[in-house]
Write an enzyme that holds these catalytic residues in place. Structure first.
Site, PDB file in Angstrom:
ATOM      1  CG  ASP A   1      31.692  43.517  43.925  1.00 22.31           C
ATOM      2  OD1 ASP A   1      30.720  42.803  43.402  1.00 22.31           O
ATOM      3  OD2 ASP A   1      32.326  44.579  42.935  1.00 22.31           O
TER       4      ASP A   1
ATOM      5  CG  ASP B   1      29.807  46.222  33.908  1.00 18.60           C
ATOM      6  OD1 ASP B   1      29.767  46.690  34.962  1.00 18.60           O
ATOM      7  OD2 ASP B   1      30.128  46.439  33.096  1.00 18.60           O
ATOM      8  CD  GLU B   2      33.278  45.210  39.941  1.00 21.15           C
ATOM      9  OE1 GLU B   2      33.080  46.313  39.627  1.00 21.15           O
ATOM     10  OE2 GLU B   2      34.469  45.205  40.458  1.00 21.15           O
TER      11      GLU B   2
ATOM     12  CG  ASP C   1      34.611  44.193  48.635  1.00 22.43           C
ATOM     13  OD1 ASP C   1      35.937  44.287  48.044  1.00 22.43           O
ATOM     14  OD2 ASP C   1      33.860  45.078  48.091  1.00 22.43           O
TER      15      ASP C   1
ATOM     16  CD1 TRP D   1      40.330  42.676  47.382  1.00 24.25           C
ATOM     17  CD2 TRP D   1      41.635  44.234  48.459  1.00 24.25           C
ATOM     18  NE1 TRP D   1      39.689  43.606  47.109  1.00 24.25           N
ATOM     19  CE2 TRP D   1      40.030  44.826  47.932  1.00 24.25           C
ATOM     20  CE3 TRP D   1      42.026  44.966  49.452  1.00 24.25           C
ATOM     21  CZ2 TRP D   1      39.741  46.112  48.123  1.00 24.25           C
ATOM     22  CZ3 TRP D   1      41.729  46.359  49.735  1.00 24.25           C
ATOM     23  CH2 TRP D   1      40.628  46.940  48.753  1.00 24.25           C
TER      24      TRP D   1
ATOM     25  CD  GLU E   1      31.831  51.048  44.572  1.00 21.22           C
ATOM     26  OE1 GLU E   1      30.900  51.283  43.934  1.00 21.22           O
ATOM     27  OE2 GLU E   1      32.682  50.266  44.357  1.00 21.22           O
TER      28      GLU E   1
ATOM     29  CG  HIS F   1      29.992  48.220  47.140  1.00 23.02           C
ATOM     30  ND1 HIS F   1      29.349  47.714  45.819  1.00 23.02           N
ATOM     31  CD2 HIS F   1      31.269  47.832  47.256  1.00 23.02           C
ATOM     32  CE1 HIS F   1      30.690  47.653  45.301  1.00 23.02           C
ATOM     33  NE2 HIS F   1      31.666  47.620  45.974  1.00 23.02           N
TER      34      HIS F   1
HETATM   35  C1  BGC Z   1      35.119  46.526  43.944  1.00 28.49           C
HETATM   36  C2  BGC Z   1      35.296  46.427  45.046  1.00 28.49           C
HETATM   37  C3  BGC Z   1      36.570  46.055  45.240  1.00 28.49           C
HETATM   38  C4  BGC Z   1      37.564  46.825  44.414  1.00 28.49           C
HETATM   39  C5  BGC Z   1      39.007  46.222  44.251  1.00 28.49           C
HETATM   40  C6  BGC Z   1      35.588  47.286  42.878  1.00 28.49           C
HETATM   41  O1  BGC Z   1      35.271  47.136  41.624  1.00 28.49           O
HETATM   42  O2  BGC Z   1      33.248  46.576  43.681  1.00 28.49           O
HETATM   43  O3  BGC Z   1      34.353  46.341  45.923  1.00 28.49           O
HETATM   44  O4  BGC Z   1      37.329  45.414  46.334  1.00 28.49           O
HETATM   45  O5  BGC Z   1      36.917  46.786  43.270  1.00 28.49           O
HETATM   46  O6  BGC Z   1      39.544  47.091  43.862  1.00 28.49           O
END
Ligand code: BGC
Length: 721
Positions: free
Chosen positions: A339, A344-345, A352, A406, A608, A629
């Site tokens: 993403d 911190d992801e 995405d 998703w 984003e 993003h």
């Molecule tokens: C991500 C997104 C993702 C989403 C889903 C986010 O935290 O960065 O791009 O698809 O969560 O809920």
């Protein structure tokens, strides 16, 4: 299969990265030598002081508890009579904060505690026909490396002044779990570009900040002349705030440290086992008072992908948007389609990925990249006893479904890959998983033939929502049911290509469509609700529904209100139903909300949020605000396929045949799309000249061109209309 053992340090060395060492002598003249190596964690290997290979963050990121890739390197030229191999190991994605952050309890209770380790074998063939093998086992030495701390989210601390001597036999060897090791499937990650700072800024707070002019994924390399113990310390940011100060709030808990303790003399360093997402670098501490920009380089790192698509237009802002989409892809195609690369992801969000898939295939050759990721997706799905596809791959849990749009990555991605590259194996390998997903929905729903209930992200981040909210007014049940229909239709298409019996799914599709019309048709609340019903062919009277959508857009002030799910199809729907000019108007709109608005605000990658920075400089709340993003970059598939009009043909996929259907506008002077395919280069170029539109079309294969409503059958060649 590996004869070697996994090895790990016997002593607990805390946060320090271990280094493993083996000395070995050769008994004769070498014909060739191969190193095969992998890690639970990320490794770098050095043979006689030379780095082996150029794979960054090897062995990459897979569904580790089921499969870990290993790499093979020809190391013949690196050998001498007396040899020393050193392997440095860090947590990478395997352990550390990223693992703690994303792996949920239902997953961790299924798989035992993770322990980092390496495994390696050097197989030597001598000229005299004899062979030797040197493999990781208890005879290897282990010690503390100069990397005193390393984490994907939190960065690196490197102490060049530390004397990293390794003289103890301190490894534990284990002979288990080698069945997880598989040969490299995906692309390797490599250093791709080197950027120099475009300036040194002194912020209002008095901080010294390097500006690389481009938001990117990678790391900082610097050189310095220093004395032992002096420190170079840096922080990273994507943007400056409205006062021009360094802003890291949106990195959330990711510390992104880069701290280097010098040795004496000239030295040059870059992190080797982590990465950062950044445009700006704050110099917190540096041995030299005068900052020489020549001493700093941002190294761009991503999966090795061949660029295939190029877009250029007469509009500089639009060109900047194309640039930003490319950089969004570069920044987030780091072994896994993530993403974002900074906070911190940094996870493989399926939604995405699905949304951006077609654009991704136009921009780059992503075949190998997705062969690997879809393999992990299938593993992830198989861990879920109901056949749900998760929201993240590699997966974080074994119980949840990713929900609509998703989870549908499992049907959409293989279909797009098949269409764009013509490789049936994408369908073959994934067909069972595609069906399983549709069957999962059939069993999950509260209403037969619609997907009602369940956990969904809806039209994530749509604008028809209160400020700061993630979800808007688009109904989850509508999104879910529309995608249920869409995925079922893709199962049918795939099945037909593969010669499978899909009667059951055809019946299902028919009923979903009927039920959808009964439940939702003529009663849409948001732009996205209209768009999905139209794009997935679920409206009874599509023309009327399209007119209503257009009225809705006008009522919304000629502004899009869509989020992750509605946006990719918005312009497609408008063009399909005869509102091409409105599509261009939305594409070329410069004020918020629009694709060009971030460009006017100086964006160098996709944001984003449409309102990541408002015109008065307000930033979206730190809780979820990325400036890198790619999701909204999905607009480029409309530019390639509708505006420039380069399309694959389902019956001759992979551009074995091309359908040209350019749809020009008076709002820009020209547009050119170029695409390298297995059959050669395709070009579609239109421009205004003397009050007319000229079309220049190049096709490497048989093609059909629809120009001003007229159909032309083309043989390979260049044509001007
Ligand atoms: C991500 C997104 C993702 C989403 C889903 C986010 O935290 O960065 O791009 O698809 O969560 O809920």
């Amino acid at each position: 299969m590996f004869k070697a053992d996994w090895i790990k340090p016997k002593k607990d060395i805390g946060e320090v990265c271990p280094v493993f060492l083996k000395k070995f002598n050769l008994s004769s003249n070498v014909k060739n030598a191969t190193l095969i190596i992998s890690a639970r964690g990320v490794y770098t290997a050095e043979l006689n002081g030379n780095r082996v290979g150029d794979f960054v963050l090897a062995p990459g990121w897979t569904q580790y508890d089921t499969r870990i890739q290993y790499q093979s390197y020809d190391v013949t030229k690196l050998l001498s009579d007396n040899n020393e191999i050193k392997i440095t190991l860090a947590d990478g994605w395997y352990k550390g904060r990223i693992k703690d952050n994303f792996l949920e309890e239902d997953y961790t209770s299924l798989f035992p505690e993770r322990e980092c380790a390496v495994i390696a074998e050097i197989a030597i063939k001598y000229l005299d026909g004899t062979e030797d093998i040197f493999k990781t086992d208890e005879s290897w030495l282990c010690g503390e490396s100069n990397i005193r701390f390393c984490d994907i989210y939190d960065g690196e601390i490197y102490d060049a002044s530390f004397d990293a001597r390794i003289d103890e036999k301190t490894v534990v060897a284990e002979n288990n779990d080698k069945s997880v090791l598989v040969e490299q499937v995906g692309e390797k990650i490599c250093e791709q570009e080197r950027l120099k700072p475009i300036g040194l800024i002194t912020t209002p707070k008095g901080e010294k900040v390097l500006d690389f002019g481009q938001n990117l994924t990678g790391y900082l390399e610097f050189s310095v002349n220093a004395s032992k113990g002096e420190v170079a310390d840096f922080s990273f940011a994507e943007i400056l705030d409205k006062d021009g100060n360094f802003y890291t709030g949106n990195y959330r808990s990711a510390k992104c440290i880069y701290r280097y303790i010098c040795k004496d003399g000239e030295q040059c360093h870059k992190p080797t086992h982590t990465f950062y997402g950044f445009r700006y670098v704050r110099i917190n501490e540096f041995p030299e008072k005068d900052i020489d920009l020549n001493n700093f380089t941002a190294i761009v790192v991503h999966s090795e992908l061949k660029r295939t698509g190029h877009l250029t237009s007469s509009d500089p802002l639009l060109n900047k948007l194309f640039h930003n989409v490319i950089w969004g892809q570069k920044s987030n195609y780091l072994d896994v389609p993530t993403d974002c690369p900074q906070r911190d992801e940094r996870l493989g969000w399926t939604g995405d990925t699905e949304i951006f898939m077609k654009t991704a295939c136009y921009n780059y050759d992503v075949r190998r990249f997705f062969k690997k990721w879809l393999g992990d997706l299938r593993i992830a799905q198989s861990l879920n006893k109901f056949g749900a596809v998760p929201s993240i791959v590699p997966v974080s849990n074994v119980t949840n479904s990713g929900g609509a749009a998703w989870g549908d990555a499992v049907t959409v991605c293989p279909t797009e890959l098949y269409l764009m590259y013509g490789d049936k194996t994408f369908l073959k390998e994934n067909f069972a998983a595609m069906k399983k997903w549709v069957d999962f929905i059939t069993n999950d729903t509260k209403h037969k033939h619609l997907w009602i209930g369940g956990k969904h992200y809806g039209d994530w981040l749509e604008l028809a929502a209160p400020y700061g909210a993630y979800k808007g007014e688009t109904r989850d049940d509508l999104v879910a049911s529309a995608f249920y229909a869409y995925s079922t239709s893709l199962v049918i298409k795939a099945g037909e290509v593969l010669g499978e019996d899909v009667t059951e799914y055809k019946n299902l599709y028919k009923t979903i469509r009927e039920e959808f019309i009964k439940e939702f048709d003529g009663n849409y609340n948001t732009q996205t609700e209209y768009i999905l019903s139209l794009w997935f062919d679920l409206a009874k009277d599509p023309e009327k529904t399209a007119d209503e959508l257009v009225n809705k857009i006008h009522r919304d002030g000629d502004k899009m209100q869509t989020g992750f799910v509605g946006t990719p199809y918005l312009l497609h729907v408008l063009s399909k139903f005869g509102y091409n000019e409105l599509a261009y108007k939305l594409l070329l709109k410069k004020d918020y909300p629009s694709w060009l608005y971030p460009v006017t605000m100086g964006a160098t990658t996709m944001w984003e949020h449409w309102d990541g920075i408002t015109p008065d400089g307000k930033l979206w709340p730190d809780k979820m605000n990325s400036y890198n993003h790619y999701a909204y970059g999905s607009v480029c598939d409309w530019v390639y396929s509708v505006a420039a009009g380069i399309n694959p043909v389902f019956v001759k996929p992979g551009f074995e045949q091309v359908l040209f259907k350019p749809t020009p506008t008076d709002m820009i002077d020209s547009l050119k799309a170029e695409l390298d395919t297995d059959y050669g280069k395709i070009i579609s170029y239109w421009y205004h000249k003397d009050g007319k539109i000229v079309y220049e079309i190049t096709t490497p294969t048989d093609a059909k061109a629809v120009i001003n409503g007229e159909i032309h059958r083309l043989k390979p060649g260049k044509y001007v209309f």
